[in-house]
Write a protein that holds these residues in place. Structure first.
Motif, mmCIF file in Angstrom:
data_model
loop_
_atom_site.group_PDB
_atom_site.id
_atom_site.type_symbol
_atom_site.label_atom_id
_atom_site.label_comp_id
_atom_site.label_asym_id
_atom_site.label_seq_id
_atom_site.Cartn_x
_atom_site.Cartn_y
_atom_site.Cartn_z
ATOM 1 N N ASN A 78 0.339 10.295 -10.956
ATOM 2 C CA ASN A 78 -1.026 10.755 -10.662
ATOM 3 C C ASN A 78 -1.878 9.665 -10.018
ATOM 4 O O ASN A 78 -2.903 9.964 -9.401
ATOM 5 N N TYR A 79 -1.494 8.410 -10.175
ATOM 6 C CA TYR A 79 -2.259 7.290 -9.632
ATOM 7 C C TYR A 79 -1.649 6.700 -8.365
ATOM 8 O O TYR A 79 -2.306 5.955 -7.652
ATOM 9 N N LEU A 80 -0.391 7.006 -8.092
ATOM 10 C CA LEU A 80 0.266 6.485 -6.896
ATOM 11 C C LEU A 80 0.007 7.428 -5.727
ATOM 12 O O LEU A 80 0.862 8.192 -5.309
ATOM 13 N N LYS A 113 -1.718 8.021 -1.702
ATOM 14 C CA LYS A 113 -1.788 7.343 -0.416
ATOM 15 C C LYS A 113 -2.987 6.401 -0.373
ATOM 16 O O LYS A 113 -4.108 6.790 -0.689
ATOM 17 N N GLY A 114 -2.741 5.140 0.003
ATOM 18 C CA GLY A 114 -3.793 4.135 0.122
ATOM 19 C C GLY A 114 -3.940 3.251 -1.099
ATOM 20 O O GLY A 114 -4.624 2.236 -1.050
ATOM 21 N N GLN A 115 -3.305 3.597 -2.219
ATOM 22 C CA GLN A 115 -3.389 2.809 -3.450
ATOM 23 C C GLN A 115 -2.672 1.473 -3.276
ATOM 24 O O GLN A 115 -1.550 1.429 -2.782
ATOM 25 N N GLN A 116 -3.298 0.378 -3.690
ATOM 26 C CA GLN A 116 -2.679 -0.943 -3.663
ATOM 27 C C GLN A 116 -1.836 -1.114 -4.927
ATOM 28 O O GLN A 116 -2.296 -0.785 -6.025
ATOM 29 N N VAL A 117 -0.599 -1.619 -4.781
ATOM 30 C CA VAL A 117 0.304 -1.774 -5.919
ATOM 31 C C VAL A 117 1.051 -3.106 -5.853
ATOM 32 O O VAL A 117 1.225 -3.687 -4.784
ATOM 33 N N PHE A 118 1.461 -3.574 -7.017
ATOM 34 C CA PHE A 118 2.403 -4.687 -7.149
ATOM 35 C C PHE A 118 3.691 -4.071 -7.666
ATOM 36 O O PHE A 118 3.683 -3.303 -8.633
ATOM 37 N N VAL A 119 4.819 -4.385 -7.022
ATOM 38 C CA VAL A 119 6.099 -3.804 -7.383
ATOM 39 C C VAL A 119 7.125 -4.923 -7.538
ATOM 40 O O VAL A 119 7.130 -5.871 -6.755
ATOM 41 N N SER A 120 7.986 -4.791 -8.539
ATOM 42 C CA SER A 120 9.055 -5.760 -8.752
ATOM 43 C C SER A 120 10.295 -5.025 -9.236
ATOM 44 O O SER A 120 10.202 -4.102 -10.043
ATOM 45 N N GLY A 121 11.451 -5.437 -8.717
ATOM 46 C CA GLY A 121 12.703 -4.812 -9.124
ATOM 47 C C GLY A 121 13.858 -5.308 -8.291
ATOM 48 O O GLY A 121 13.785 -6.355 -7.646
ATOM 49 N N GLU A 122 14.940 -4.537 -8.280
ATOM 50 C CA GLU A 122 16.160 -4.903 -7.558
ATOM 51 C C GLU A 122 16.160 -4.267 -6.175
ATOM 52 O O GLU A 122 16.051 -3.050 -6.034
ATOM 53 N N LEU A 123 16.300 -5.088 -5.154
ATOM 54 C CA LEU A 123 16.240 -4.642 -3.762
ATOM 55 C C LEU A 123 17.638 -4.384 -3.217
ATOM 56 O O LEU A 123 18.562 -5.162 -3.451
ATOM 57 N N THR A 174 0.842 -1.186 0.000
ATOM 58 C CA THR A 174 0.000 0.000 0.000
ATOM 59 C C THR A 174 0.882 1.243 0.000
ATOM 60 O O THR A 174 1.808 1.352 0.802
ATOM 61 N N VAL A 175 0.559 2.178 -0.895
ATOM 62 C CA VAL A 175 1.304 3.432 -0.966
ATOM 63 C C VAL A 175 1.063 4.213 0.322
ATOM 64 O O VAL A 175 -0.075 4.397 0.745
ATOM 65 N N GLY A 176 2.148 4.664 0.960
ATOM 66 C CA GLY A 176 2.036 5.364 2.239
ATOM 67 C C GLY A 176 1.938 6.866 2.111
ATOM 68 O O GLY A 176 1.422 7.540 2.995
#
Length: 145
Positions: free
Chosen positions: A61-63, A65-75, A10-12
């Motif tokens: 514009n869509y990210l 607070k409260g938006q649910q997201v799937f994220v993938s990348g290098e940690l 969830t976007v904080g």
């Protein structure tokens, strides 16, 4: 060896787009991910960044607070000194994919799903129940598999 980390969260805080002195766009957003369950549940905050053309699009514009997201990348994990002198760590993800997986629940009604969208694609539109018109066409019999 490959370093790929994928999660949903969830976007904080609303996403921000900034530019480096060289003119490279950087989209930054903090995403919360809950791990564990019951009394052992904790929230991991992961700083997510998109760079270049993907950061310049309408995704910011869509990210919100409260938006649910799937994220993938290098940690990566970074250590830093806090103002009180203690050493702290932060998780940061250089994202390859940021997909909107739902809309934040503002009105108390159920969540409204969005189709998966990669960060380099156009902004999503709500899925319509009347958008099944294309399923009446027959499949092509010349498919090689």
């Amino acid at each position: 060896m490959s370093n790929v980390f994928s999660f949903t969260g969830t976007v904080g805080k609303d996403a921000e787009v900034r530019y480096t002195p060289a003119g490279l766009a950087v989209l930054s957003v903090n995403v919360a991910n809950n791990v564990g369950f019951g009394d052992k549940q904790q929230t991991l905050w992961i700083r997510v960044a998109l760079f270049g053309k993907r950061a310049e699009g309408q995704l910011a514009n869509y990210l919100k607070k409260g938006q649910q997201v799937f994220v993938s990348g290098e940690l990566t994990q970074n250590e830093y000194k806090a103002n009180d002198g203690t050493t702290r760590t932060s998780l940061e993800l250089n994202a390859n994919i940021v997909d909107l997986v739902g809309k934040k629940n503002e009105s108390g009604q159920g969540q409204q799903a969005y189709p998966p969208q990669a960060a380099h694609q156009a902004a999503p539109a709500p899925v319509s129940a009347q958008s099944n018109d294309n399923f009446d066409t027959p499949y092509d019999d010349d498919i090689p598999f």
